[in-house]
Write a protein that holds these residues in place. Structure first.
Motif, PDB file in Angstrom:
ATOM      1  N   VAL A   3       0.849  -1.194   0.000  1.00 57.40           N
ATOM      2  CA  VAL A   3       0.000   0.000   0.000  1.00 57.40           C
ATOM      3  C   VAL A   3       0.884   1.243   0.000  1.00 57.40           C
ATOM      4  O   VAL A   3       1.977   1.241   0.582  1.00 57.40           O
ATOM      5  CB  VAL A   3      -0.964   0.000   1.205  1.00 57.40           C
ATOM      6  CG1 VAL A   3      -0.216   0.125   2.518  1.00 57.40           C
ATOM      7  CG2 VAL A   3      -2.005   1.090   1.067  1.00 57.40           C
ATOM      8  N   PHE A   4       0.396   2.279  -0.682  1.00 56.42           N
ATOM      9  CA  PHE A   4       1.138   3.523  -0.804  1.00 56.42           C
ATOM     10  C   PHE A   4       0.187   4.704  -0.607  1.00 56.42           C
ATOM     11  O   PHE A   4      -0.941   4.668  -1.085  1.00 56.42           O
ATOM     12  CB  PHE A   4       1.778   3.625  -2.198  1.00 56.42           C
ATOM     13  CG  PHE A   4       2.594   2.421  -2.556  1.00 56.42           C
ATOM     14  CD1 PHE A   4       3.915   2.314  -2.169  1.00 56.42           C
ATOM     15  CD2 PHE A   4       2.013   1.381  -3.267  1.00 56.42           C
ATOM     16  CE1 PHE A   4       4.667   1.189  -2.499  1.00 56.42           C
ATOM     17  CE2 PHE A   4       2.751   0.254  -3.600  1.00 56.42           C
ATOM     18  CZ  PHE A   4       4.080   0.160  -3.211  1.00 56.42           C
ATOM     19  N   HIS A  19     -10.652   3.196   8.965  1.00 54.09           N
ATOM     20  CA  HIS A  19     -10.912   1.884   8.377  1.00 54.09           C
ATOM     21  C   HIS A  19      -9.843   0.856   8.754  1.00 54.09           C
ATOM     22  O   HIS A  19     -10.173  -0.321   8.932  1.00 54.09           O
ATOM     23  CB  HIS A  19     -10.977   1.965   6.851  1.00 54.09           C
ATOM     24  CG  HIS A  19     -12.218   2.594   6.325  1.00 54.09           C
ATOM     25  ND1 HIS A  19     -13.477   2.100   6.565  1.00 54.09           N
ATOM     26  CD2 HIS A  19     -12.400   3.695   5.554  1.00 54.09           C
ATOM     27  CE1 HIS A  19     -14.372   2.859   5.968  1.00 54.09           C
ATOM     28  NE2 HIS A  19     -13.748   3.845   5.354  1.00 54.09           N
ATOM     29  N   CYS A  20      -8.598   1.283   8.834  1.00 54.52           N
ATOM     30  CA  CYS A  20      -7.515   0.312   9.024  1.00 54.52           C
ATOM     31  C   CYS A  20      -6.355   0.925   9.827  1.00 54.52           C
ATOM     32  O   CYS A  20      -5.297   1.237   9.278  1.00 54.52           O
ATOM     33  CB  CYS A  20      -7.038  -0.167   7.654  1.00 54.52           C
ATOM     34  SG  CYS A  20      -6.037  -1.646   7.724  1.00 54.52           S
ATOM     35  N   PRO A  21      -6.530   1.076  11.127  1.00 55.44           N
ATOM     36  CA  PRO A  21      -5.479   1.688  11.947  1.00 55.44           C
ATOM     37  C   PRO A  21      -4.203   0.864  12.050  1.00 55.44           C
ATOM     38  O   PRO A  21      -3.157   1.393  12.415  1.00 55.44           O
ATOM     39  CB  PRO A  21      -6.149   1.854  13.312  1.00 55.44           C
ATOM     40  CG  PRO A  21      -7.268   0.873  13.329  1.00 55.44           C
ATOM     41  CD  PRO A  21      -7.719   0.735  11.903  1.00 55.44           C
ATOM     42  N   SER A  22      -4.267  -0.414  11.679  1.00 54.92           N
ATOM     43  CA  SER A  22      -3.055  -1.232  11.715  1.00 54.92           C
ATOM     44  C   SER A  22      -2.146  -0.948  10.519  1.00 54.92           C
ATOM     45  O   SER A  22      -0.978  -1.343  10.523  1.00 54.92           O
ATOM     46  CB  SER A  22      -3.406  -2.720  11.747  1.00 54.92           C
ATOM     47  OG  SER A  22      -4.056  -3.110  10.545  1.00 54.92           O
ATOM     48  N   SER A  36       3.690   0.740   7.102  1.00 56.40           N
ATOM     49  CA  SER A  36       4.611  -0.095   6.336  1.00 56.40           C
ATOM     50  C   SER A  36       3.997  -0.306   4.965  1.00 56.40           C
ATOM     51  O   SER A  36       2.773  -0.330   4.828  1.00 56.40           O
ATOM     52  CB  SER A  36       4.808  -1.444   7.041  1.00 56.40           C
ATOM     53  OG  SER A  36       5.512  -2.335   6.203  1.00 56.40           O
ATOM     54  N   GLU A  37       4.829  -0.465   3.946  1.00 58.99           N
ATOM     55  CA  GLU A  37       4.296  -0.766   2.609  1.00 58.99           C
ATOM     56  C   GLU A  37       3.611  -2.128   2.590  1.00 58.99           C
ATOM     57  O   GLU A  37       2.669  -2.344   1.844  1.00 58.99           O
ATOM     58  CB  GLU A  37       5.409  -0.759   1.564  1.00 58.99           C
ATOM     59  CG  GLU A  37       5.857   0.608   1.145  1.00 58.99           C
ATOM     60  CD  GLU A  37       6.874   0.548   0.029  1.00 58.99           C
ATOM     61  OE1 GLU A  37       7.197  -0.549  -0.467  1.00 58.99           O
ATOM     62  OE2 GLU A  37       7.370   1.618  -0.351  1.00 58.99           O
TER      63      GLU A  37
END
Length: 63
Positions: A3-4, A19-22, A36-37
């Motif tokens: 992800v970028f 939506h995605c705090p991790s 992290s990517e």
């Protein structure tokens, strides 16, 4: 999956971190960055949703 976040497009809405705090963190001004990517196993669907819901289309991912 990778992800970028395009920091030049981010306007600090924070929906990705909701939506995605991790995977996404917000700096002190509310702008997003990928922690992290590499997306952790099990978080792929949340990343897809975060990318779709980003008002500025600042998130992209590669399967």
């Amino acid at each position: 999956m990778k992800v970028f976040v395009d920091s030049t497009r981010c306007s600090g809405y924070g929906t990705c971190a909701e939506h995605c705090p991790s995977v996404f963190s917000l700096d002190e001004w509310g702008y997003a960055a990928a922690i992290s990517e590499d997306v952790p196993a099990g978080a792929e669907e949340q990343v897809r949703i975060a990318a779709q819901d980003c008002p500025e289309q600042a998130i992209r991912y590669e399967d």
